[in-house]
Scaffold this motif. Structure first.
Motif, PDB file in Angstrom:
ATOM      1  N   GLN A  75      25.240  39.026  43.276  1.00  0.00           N
ATOM      2  CA  GLN A  75      25.367  38.210  41.843  1.00  0.00           C
ATOM      3  C   GLN A  75      25.937  39.149  40.686  1.00  0.00           C
ATOM      4  OE1 GLN A  75      21.439  36.371  40.100  1.00  0.00           O
ATOM      5  NE2 GLN A  75      22.705  34.297  40.131  1.00  0.00           N
ATOM      6  N   ARG A  76      25.745  40.072  40.852  1.00  0.00           N
ATOM      7  CA  ARG A  76      26.204  41.129  39.750  1.00  0.00           C
ATOM      8  C   ARG A  76      27.895  40.799  39.759  1.00  0.00           C
ATOM      9  NH1 ARG A  76      25.107  46.080  41.328  1.00  0.00           N
ATOM     10  NH2 ARG A  76      23.200  45.787  40.710  1.00  0.00           N
ATOM     11  N   THR A  77      28.601  40.713  40.961  1.00  0.00           N
ATOM     12  CA  THR A  77      30.010  40.409  41.073  1.00  0.00           C
ATOM     13  C   THR A  77      30.306  39.039  40.370  1.00  0.00           C
ATOM     14  OG1 THR A  77      30.109  41.739  43.108  1.00  0.00           O
ATOM     15  CG2 THR A  77      31.988  40.202  42.668  1.00  0.00           C
ATOM     16  N   ARG A  78      29.679  38.108  40.669  1.00  0.00           N
ATOM     17  CA  ARG A  78      29.649  36.756  40.207  1.00  0.00           C
ATOM     18  C   ARG A  78      29.683  36.730  38.546  1.00  0.00           C
ATOM     19  NH1 ARG A  78      25.844  34.281  43.756  1.00  0.00           N
ATOM     20  NH2 ARG A  78      26.787  34.792  45.529  1.00  0.00           N
ATOM     21  N   PHE A  79      28.588  37.502  38.280  1.00  0.00           N
ATOM     22  CA  PHE A  79      28.261  37.456  36.757  1.00  0.00           C
ATOM     23  C   PHE A  79      29.255  38.232  36.004  1.00  0.00           C
ATOM     24  CE2 PHE A  79      26.327  39.912  33.407  1.00  0.00           C
ATOM     25  CZ  PHE A  79      26.014  38.782  32.284  1.00  0.00           C
ATOM     26  N   ARG A  80      29.945  39.336  36.646  1.00  0.00           N
ATOM     27  CA  ARG A  80      31.032  39.823  36.000  1.00  0.00           C
ATOM     28  C   ARG A  80      32.325  38.904  35.933  1.00  0.00           C
ATOM     29  NH1 ARG A  80      30.034  45.389  38.772  1.00  0.00           N
ATOM     30  NH2 ARG A  80      28.292  46.377  37.178  1.00  0.00           N
ATOM     31  N   ALA A  81      32.515  38.190  36.816  1.00  0.00           N
ATOM     32  CA  ALA A  81      33.649  37.098  36.958  1.00  0.00           C
ATOM     33  C   ALA A  81      33.333  36.137  35.848  1.00  0.00           C
ATOM     34  CB  ALA A  81      33.768  36.624  38.391  1.00  0.00           C
ATOM     35  N   ALA A  82      32.166  35.770  35.717  1.00  0.00           N
ATOM     36  CA  ALA A  82      31.637  34.777  34.728  1.00  0.00           C
ATOM     37  C   ALA A  82      31.991  35.157  33.240  1.00  0.00           C
ATOM     38  CB  ALA A  82      30.247  34.135  34.701  1.00  0.00           C
ATOM     39  N   LEU A  83      31.664  36.210  33.289  1.00  0.00           N
ATOM     40  CA  LEU A  83      31.826  36.932  31.585  1.00  0.00           C
ATOM     41  C   LEU A  83      33.475  37.029  31.510  1.00  0.00           C
ATOM     42  CD1 LEU A  83      29.386  39.993  31.527  1.00  0.00           C
ATOM     43  CD2 LEU A  83      29.261  37.625  30.391  1.00  0.00           C
ATOM     44  N   GLY A  84      34.190  37.480  32.486  1.00  0.00           N
ATOM     45  CA  GLY A  84      35.746  37.521  32.341  1.00  0.00           C
ATOM     46  C   GLY A  84      35.945  35.917  32.179  1.00  0.00           C
ATOM     47  N   ALA A  85      35.518  35.024  32.648  1.00  0.00           N
ATOM     48  CA  ALA A  85      35.991  33.527  32.360  1.00  0.00           C
ATOM     49  C   ALA A  85      35.671  33.055  31.112  1.00  0.00           C
ATOM     50  CB  ALA A  85      35.194  32.811  33.720  1.00  0.00           C
ATOM     51  N   LEU A  86      34.553  33.383  30.479  1.00  0.00           N
ATOM     52  CA  LEU A  86      34.179  33.292  29.171  1.00  0.00           C
ATOM     53  C   LEU A  86      35.140  33.817  28.074  1.00  0.00           C
ATOM     54  CD1 LEU A  86      30.105  33.709  29.471  1.00  0.00           C
ATOM     55  CD2 LEU A  86      31.235  31.557  28.690  1.00  0.00           C
ATOM     56  N   ALA A  87      35.502  34.986  28.398  1.00  0.00           N
ATOM     57  CA  ALA A  87      36.542  35.929  27.625  1.00  0.00           C
ATOM     58  C   ALA A  87      37.796  35.180  27.611  1.00  0.00           C
ATOM     59  CB  ALA A  87      36.365  37.320  28.184  1.00  0.00           C
ATOM     60  N   ASP A  88      38.485  34.686  28.693  1.00  0.00           N
ATOM     61  CA  ASP A  88      39.729  34.166  28.760  1.00  0.00           C
ATOM     62  C   ASP A  88      39.734  32.648  28.941  1.00  0.00           C
ATOM     63  OD1 ASP A  88      39.533  33.923  31.497  1.00  0.00           O
ATOM     64  OD2 ASP A  88      40.583  35.934  31.851  1.00  0.00           O
ATOM     65  N   GLY A  89      38.678  32.107  29.287  1.00  0.00           N
ATOM     66  CA  GLY A  89      38.776  30.617  29.525  1.00  0.00           C
ATOM     67  C   GLY A  89      39.421  30.168  30.887  1.00  0.00           C
ATOM     68  N   ARG A  90      39.572  31.050  31.520  1.00  0.00           N
ATOM     69  CA  ARG A  90      39.971  30.843  32.978  1.00  0.00           C
ATOM     70  C   ARG A  90      39.093  30.999  34.173  1.00  0.00           C
ATOM     71  NH1 ARG A  90      42.089  33.853  37.289  1.00  0.00           N
ATOM     72  NH2 ARG A  90      41.732  35.695  36.129  1.00  0.00           N
ATOM     73  N   VAL A  91      38.713  29.843  34.706  1.00  0.00           N
ATOM     74  CA  VAL A  91      37.674  29.693  35.883  1.00  0.00           C
ATOM     75  C   VAL A  91      38.085  30.669  36.922  1.00  0.00           C
ATOM     76  CG1 VAL A  91      36.612  28.100  37.647  1.00  0.00           C
ATOM     77  CG2 VAL A  91      37.143  27.332  35.396  1.00  0.00           C
ATOM     78  N   ARG A  92      37.123  31.277  37.579  1.00  0.00           N
ATOM     79  CA  ARG A  92      37.350  32.309  38.603  1.00  0.00           C
ATOM     80  C   ARG A  92      36.810  31.719  39.976  1.00  0.00           C
ATOM     81  NH1 ARG A  92      38.668  34.488  34.266  1.00  0.00           N
ATOM     82  NH2 ARG A  92      39.056  36.673  34.103  1.00  0.00           N
TER      83      ARG A  92
END
Length: 176
Positions: free
Chosen positions: A144-161
């Motif tokens: 889940q940590r990996t998913r969470f980090r990807a989610a933070l990236g998506a929040l930052a740049d608006g690109r779904v992972r």
């Protein structure tokens, strides 16, 4: 043999047979929910080790976004709005579990009054805490940590992972 398009009963039987042979996926739906200080809500489940993002498993024929809304209402008494998709992760079979699609949605920011009053509403959670993103990530299980980090990236740049067992597409070739 394929049925004639005008024979509705035979066509439905043919499609039902195909449907019965297709994969069924388990679906989880979690959210990133923040407070006014940009801390992230994390929860401590009583039925497994480690902390989680709030959310849970979808029921049969339940859309993932509605599963997230239902789970937060059941477990925390919150009525949330899903603002958008952040992550989809295909999770390979592991342990006794078949494969799964894990979704993370953006649930926005909780008002200060609601954040201060937040408490678990059922026995599936022992705690609910807003934590800085780095501390939240450290408490999450590795998958889940990996998913969470990807989610933070998506929040930052608006690109779904899209992840495949926690890997970004650029990493797929390394394991294929």
């Amino acid at each position: 043999m394929r049925p004639v398009p005008t024979d509705a009963e035979a066509r439905n039987a043919y499609l039902a047979e195909g449907n019965a042979k297709q994969a069924r996926k388990r679906v989880s739906a979690d959210v990133v929910l923040r407070d006014e200080r940009d801390r992230v809500l994390t929860v401590n489940p009583t039925y497994k080790d480690g902390w989680d993002l709030p959310g849970g498993m979808a029921e049969a024929d339940e859309p993932p976004d509605r599963a997230a809304v239902r789970e937060l209402h059941e477990e925390l008494g919150l009525a949330i709005t899903v603002h958008g998709l952040l992550v989809v992760d295909w999770v390979a079979p592991h342990g006794p579990w078949d494969d799964q699609l894990a979704f993370i949605f953006d649930a926005g920011t909780l008002s200060p009054a609601l954040a201060a009053a937040l408490r678990p509403h059922d026995d599936e959670l022992s705690e609910a805490l807003f934590l800085p993103a780095l501390e939240a990530a450290a408490r999450l299980r590795p998958r889940q940590r990996t998913r969470f980090r990807a989610a933070l990236g998506a929040l930052a740049d608006g690109r779904v992972r899209y992840l495949r067992d926690g890997l970004e597409p650029s990493q797929f070739r390394a394991v294929d």
